[in-house]
Motif scaffolding. Structure first.
Motif, PDB file in Angstrom:
ATOM      1  N   TYR B  64       0.827  -1.207   0.000  1.00  0.00           N
ATOM      2  CA  TYR B  64       0.000   0.000   0.000  1.00  0.00           C
ATOM      3  C   TYR B  64       0.862   1.258   0.000  1.00  0.00           C
ATOM      4  O   TYR B  64       1.982   1.260   0.499  1.00  0.00           O
ATOM      5  N   LEU B  76      -5.606   6.010  -0.133  1.00  0.00           N
ATOM      6  CA  LEU B  76      -4.870   4.743  -0.013  1.00  0.00           C
ATOM      7  C   LEU B  76      -4.779   4.120  -1.397  1.00  0.00           C
ATOM      8  O   LEU B  76      -5.804   3.915  -2.049  1.00  0.00           O
ATOM      9  N   LEU B  78      -3.418   0.993  -3.927  1.00  0.00           N
ATOM     10  CA  LEU B  78      -2.914  -0.352  -4.162  1.00  0.00           C
ATOM     11  C   LEU B  78      -2.300  -0.342  -5.558  1.00  0.00           C
ATOM     12  O   LEU B  78      -3.003  -0.175  -6.552  1.00  0.00           O
ATOM     13  N   GLN B  85      -5.239  -8.909  -0.466  1.00  0.00           N
ATOM     14  CA  GLN B  85      -5.718  -7.570  -0.134  1.00  0.00           C
ATOM     15  C   GLN B  85      -7.255  -7.467  -0.186  1.00  0.00           C
ATOM     16  O   GLN B  85      -7.811  -6.388   0.021  1.00  0.00           O
ATOM     17  N   TYR B  89     -11.975  -1.996   3.980  1.00  0.00           N
ATOM     18  CA  TYR B  89     -11.064  -0.920   4.349  1.00  0.00           C
ATOM     19  C   TYR B  89     -11.846   0.220   4.998  1.00  0.00           C
ATOM     20  O   TYR B  89     -12.862   0.665   4.473  1.00  0.00           O
TER      21      TYR B  89
END
Lengths: 111, 112
Positions: B64, B76, B78, B85, B89
């Protein structure tokens, strides 16, 4: 060792009973402690905070802190079906910016 | 008063794809956080930002990246999504001088 440990349950109590939720933490210098409630599929919401040894009461909820034993608990009196949720214990070490959460205890109140 | 707003609420990615989760708070809070929540694992801190212009790693930062764009927004990213993952979140912000975290509604991410 995890920073914050909780019994994952599930815990079931009949309506009107007292539900007791427990939490231990590893950092002896931790200063502030919190209980969050999380309904299924929702985000956590704060229900209690405690900073000093002893008991803190808010309505049907009582938080208890024992820093010598590194132990925090939450009592829910007169449990209601609407209290059925996962309860997360959180610890803030030394007033820093990080908050460590336990894995949560699932509570079911049976009508 | 919206509090903490996260977008998107749901996302499905294929392995290797990239995406950014957006978070904005309108409470003038200094500190913001990204957590992930997996069954049996509780909330685990990915990154946090104590103030505008600063970011710090939490317990599980690998895979991340974050950006504190301004006081309101904390994203955030990815870069190359992996099935590990797949998670829910949560973005949160912290009352200045206090201990209450305000959480967004969560973003449910599935990586195939």
């Amino acid at each position: 060792q995890k920073e914050v440990e909780q019994n994952s349950g599930p815990l079931s109590v009949p309506e009107g009973a007292i539900a007791s939720l427990n939490c231990t933490y590893s950092d002896r210098g931790s200063q502030s402690f919190f209980w969050y409630r999380q309904y299924s599929g929702k985000s956590p919401e704060l229900i209690m905070s405690i900073y000093s040894n002893g008991d803190k009461e808010d309505g049907r909820f009582t938080a208890q802190l024992n820093k010598a034993s590194q132990y925090v608990s939450l009592l829910i009196r007169d449990s209601q079906p609407s209290d059925s949720a996962t309860y997360l214990c959180a610890v803030n070490p030394k007033f820093g910016n990080q908050f460590y959460f336990g894995t949560g205890t699932s509570l079911t109140v049976i009508p | 008063n919206a509090g903490v707003t996260q977008t998107p609420k749901f996302q499905v990615l294929k392995t290797g794809q990239s995406m950014t989760l957006q978070c904005a708070q309108d409470m003038n809070h200094n500190s913001m956080y990204w957590y992930r929540q997996d069954p049996g694992m509780g909330l685990r801190l990915i990154y946090y930002s104590a103030s505008e212009g600063t970011t710090d790693k939490g317990e599980v930062p690998n895979g991340y990246n974050v950006s504190r764009l301004n006081k309101r927004e904390f994203s955030l990213r990815l870069e190359s999504a992996a099935p590990s993952q797949t998670s829910v979140y949560f973005c949160a912000s912290l009352v200045h001088g206090g201990g209450e975290l305000f959480f967004g509604e969560g973003s449910r991410l599935t990586v195939l």
